[in-house]
Motif scaffolding. Structure first.
Motif, PDB file in Angstrom:
ATOM      1  N   LEU A  29      -6.376  -0.728   0.286  1.00 43.41           N
ATOM      2  CA  LEU A  29      -6.334  -0.127  -1.197  1.00 43.41           C
ATOM      3  C   LEU A  29      -8.093   0.010  -1.502  1.00 43.41           C
ATOM      4  CD1 LEU A  29      -3.513  -2.496  -2.514  1.00 43.41           C
ATOM      5  CD2 LEU A  29      -3.581   0.369  -2.334  1.00 43.41           C
ATOM      6  N   ALA A  49       1.909   1.628  -3.356  1.00 44.35           N
ATOM      7  CA  ALA A  49       1.179   2.041  -4.230  1.00 44.35           C
ATOM      8  C   ALA A  49       0.688   3.576  -4.047  1.00 44.35           C
ATOM      9  CB  ALA A  49      -0.331   1.496  -3.954  1.00 44.35           C
ATOM     10  N   ARG A  50       1.088   4.177  -3.015  1.00 43.93           N
ATOM     11  CA  ARG A  50       0.928   5.503  -2.689  1.00 43.93           C
ATOM     12  C   ARG A  50       1.991   6.232  -3.473  1.00 43.93           C
ATOM     13  NH1 ARG A  50      -1.112   8.120   1.126  1.00 43.93           N
ATOM     14  NH2 ARG A  50      -1.767   6.109   2.465  1.00 43.93           N
ATOM     15  N   TRP A  95      -1.341  -8.331  -2.102  1.00 46.36           N
ATOM     16  CA  TRP A  95      -2.058  -7.075  -2.830  1.00 46.36           C
ATOM     17  C   TRP A  95      -3.440  -7.460  -2.653  1.00 46.36           C
ATOM     18  CZ3 TRP A  95      -0.984  -2.698  -5.030  1.00 46.36           C
ATOM     19  CH2 TRP A  95      -1.888  -2.048  -5.717  1.00 46.36           C
ATOM     20  N   GLY A 148      -1.315   6.239  -8.152  1.00 48.94           N
ATOM     21  CA  GLY A 148      -2.066   4.822  -7.879  1.00 48.94           C
ATOM     22  C   GLY A 148      -1.250   3.711  -8.887  1.00 48.94           C
ATOM     23  N   ALA A 158      -5.661   1.270  -8.411  1.00 52.89           N
ATOM     24  CA  ALA A 158      -5.778   1.124  -6.799  1.00 52.89           C
ATOM     25  C   ALA A 158      -5.005   2.408  -6.122  1.00 52.89           C
ATOM     26  CB  ALA A 158      -5.244  -0.239  -6.493  1.00 52.89           C
ATOM     27  N   THR A 159      -5.793   2.555  -5.301  1.00 52.66           N
ATOM     28  CA  THR A 159      -4.994   3.870  -4.230  1.00 52.66           C
ATOM     29  C   THR A 159      -5.182   3.566  -2.914  1.00 52.66           C
ATOM     30  OG1 THR A 159      -7.162   5.243  -4.726  1.00 52.66           O
ATOM     31  CG2 THR A 159      -5.414   5.666  -6.279  1.00 52.66           C
ATOM     32  N   PRO A 160      -4.162   4.159  -2.100  1.00 55.45           N
ATOM     33  CA  PRO A 160      -4.537   3.977  -0.675  1.00 55.45           C
ATOM     34  C   PRO A 160      -5.581   4.528  -0.051  1.00 55.45           C
ATOM     35  CG  PRO A 160      -2.313   4.462  -1.009  1.00 55.45           C
ATOM     36  CD  PRO A 160      -2.899   4.634  -2.296  1.00 55.45           C
ATOM     37  N   THR A 170       0.936  -1.361  -0.037  1.00 54.19           N
ATOM     38  CA  THR A 170       0.171   0.116  -0.126  1.00 54.19           C
ATOM     39  C   THR A 170       0.950   1.194   0.187  1.00 54.19           C
ATOM     40  OG1 THR A 170      -1.734  -1.232   1.190  1.00 54.19           O
ATOM     41  CG2 THR A 170      -1.997   1.006   1.195  1.00 54.19           C
ATOM     42  N   VAL A 227      -6.405  -5.342  -0.684  1.00 53.23           N
ATOM     43  CA  VAL A 227      -7.444  -4.759  -1.316  1.00 53.23           C
ATOM     44  C   VAL A 227      -8.606  -5.276  -0.498  1.00 53.23           C
ATOM     45  CG1 VAL A 227      -9.098  -5.187  -3.437  1.00 53.23           C
ATOM     46  CG2 VAL A 227      -6.622  -4.915  -3.664  1.00 53.23           C
TER      47      VAL A 227
END
Length: 537
Positions: free
Chosen positions: A95, A40-41, A86, A49, A125-127, A37, A90
């Protein structure tokens, strides 16, 4: 049973929420999910993302990058471990996936959504900003322990569901007939019977295994202290019918099958921090494949044989972690079971404490009693006043002539054994009480108190009947009771001539029990006669 008829399990000792939250964050799958995460940030154009496929899954190229970011690139299981982490991110909401049909991917000619390939992004996908304090957002606050535990439990439920689902190979048999000419799978056409898989039974079997581990942890001090449970023992507890002394070969094969399934499931669950697991030795599986181990990885003959400690460990060893104990307890609570934890009774009335103590292990009972006294002492002047009041409360709750009263008095004696000298006035106040005078004298004598009048014969016999009634109610008829009964009869001439006259509701039952356990047939007959006289009164 409790007053609302919910099943009640023995109490367990749990760490604080802060300690459990630390354990959750240290669990491999959540630790990796948090790290991805954070990744991903900072990923994508201007930190926008990570592009994802259908269902929020990582694309193949991003999956490789994720494995490298986690430092797993040298592990052959790297792609699977990265994908699991991952998906956990989710599933828990770390995420947020926005499947917005980026660049039209996933849209068919008529605008209908179709399945996309693993390299075609359908979203980003974003935090989650609300959990930013956990995943590297300097402007966000760190979640509280209970929020972290809720997040962990959310992810755990997904992993448990996956663990109760058959592997792809197992699914093939039932899916073949559900694949249409266009290559699509029709869910309604999946043949569950061909897979030999019942979703409800599979879930119940896993719940049963976790429930049995919970019970072992609650009732076995060694397991509670960290000893691991052999997988054959756990599988047998789920499979062997109650009362079967010598399992048949058929039952042993069922145990073997259950063990193999549990081995797969515990391998999946260990990264969540739910269990500590030592897997089945893979050499056993190879031997079975070569025809050396009987059917399955564990032949029936091997399971039935006497195995030494090293042999047993090859068949898998498991235990619930403290975090796992918490997780299983929460699931049981949601299912409607009453699952107490040590410390729950700190503010309870004395009647509740005495009713609960008989099912506690000795160590847990001591902790519960000490916590209860500490809460009372905190309410008293300098502590002493609260402890004295607590002793009086316990003694008052121990009175009674109902069926459960002997057990309450035994629990009262157990609780008062941990009271300090400031409780002495309460014990002296009940020296003349027919029901409490005996236990009061025992308490005072154990502390070397002076000026304690000896009990009369009637009180001695009443206390004897009461004590045996409590022991039988809590422990049944162990060998220790046989020795106690023999000693009582030997030490008191004409014991039964006096015992049947005792004004106690349990006199008849106790004398009958004495007749059943005494090894001397003549004495046993005298006990039964005395029981008849007591009941005739």
């Amino acid at each position: 049973m409790t007053g609302d008829d919910r099943p009640t399990l023995p109490p367990v000792r749990l760490p604080s929420d802060a300690e459990l939250a630390r354990d959750a964050l240290a669990a491999p799958i959540l630790a990796r999910a948090v790290e991805l995460t954070r990744w991903a940030r900072s990923g994508g154009p201007a930190g926008a993302g990570i592009p994802v496929g259908a269902g929020g899954e990582l694309l193949s190229e991003q999956l490789k990058e994720a494995a490298v970011h986690l430092g797993l690139s040298g592990d052959e299981e790297a792609p699977a471990l990265a994908a699991d982490a991952w998906n956990f991110a989710v599933d828990t909401g770390l995420l947020i996936v926005d499947e917005d049909g980026t660049d039209g991917a996933g849209d068919g000619p008529d605008g209908d959504e179709t399945s996309a390939s693993s390299d075609e992004p359908v979203g980003v996908a974003t935090p989650d900003a609300e959990l930013g304090g956990l995943t590297g957002d300097p402007g966000a606050s760190v979640p509280a322990p209970d929020e972290i535990l809720e997040l962990w439990r959310t992810g755990l439920e997904t992993v448990l569901a996956d663990a109760a689902t058959p592997s792809f190979e197992e699914l093939l048999g039932g899916i073949e007939g559900a694949i249409g000419e266009d290559g699509e799978i029709d869910p309604d056409a999946i043949d569950l019977d061909a897979m030999d898989w019942n979703p409800e039974e599979e879930t119940e079997a896993l719940d049963s295994a976790l429930g049995n581990l919970y019970l072992l942890t609650a009732t076995d001090p060694a397991v509670a202290a960290g000893s691991m449970v052999p997988l054959p023992v756990l599988a047998a507890s789920m499979t062997v019918p109650e009362g079967m002394d010598e399992p048949t070969d058929e039952v042993l094969e069922e145990v073997s099958t259950a063990m193999m399934r549990l081995d797969e499931q515990f391998r999946m669950l260990e990264p969540t921090g739910l269990v500590a697991y030592q897997p089945v030795d893979e050499a056993l599986t190879r031997e079975a494949a070569d025809g050396e181990g009987g059917e399955g990885a564990h032949g029936a003959e091997e399971l039935g044989a006497d195995l030494d400690e090293e042999d047993v460990s090859r068949y898998g060893m498991v235990r619930l972690t403290p975090l796992g104990l918490y997780g299983v307890r929460e699931r049981m609570r949601e299912a409607g079971l009453h699952v107490p934890a040590v410390g729950d009774l700190a503010g309870a009335e004395a009647e509740q404490l005495l009713a609960a103590l008989p099912v506690y292990t000795e160590e847990n009972a001591r902790s519960e009693i000490e916590t209860w006294f500490a809460a009372r002492a905190a309410d008293g002047a300098g502590g002493d006043g609260g402890t004295l009041a607590a002793a009086r409360e316990l003694l008052a709750a121990a009175r009674g002539s109902d069926e459960a009263a002997p057990v309450r008095r035994l629990a009262c004696q157990q609780a008062l054994s941990l009271a300090g000298p400031e409780a002495e006035p309460a014990l002296r106040e009940v020296l003349d009480d027919r029901q409490l005078g005996g236990l009061a004298r025992v308490w005072l004598a154990e502390r070397g108190a002076g000026d304690v009048p000896p009990p009369d014969e009637e009180m001695v016999f009443w206390l004897t009947i009461d004590t045996i009634a409590a022991q039988v109610a809590t422990a049944g008829e162990p060998d220790e009771l046989r020795e106690l009964v023999r000693d009582l009869v030997d030490q008191h001439a004409g014991f039964f001539d006096k015992a049947w006259r005792v004004e106690h509701p349990a006199t008849g039952d106790v004398l009958e029990t004495m007749g059943r356990v005494h090894p001397d047939k003549r004495v046993a007959k005298d006990a039964r006669k005395a029981a008849f006289k007591a009941r005739s009164r």
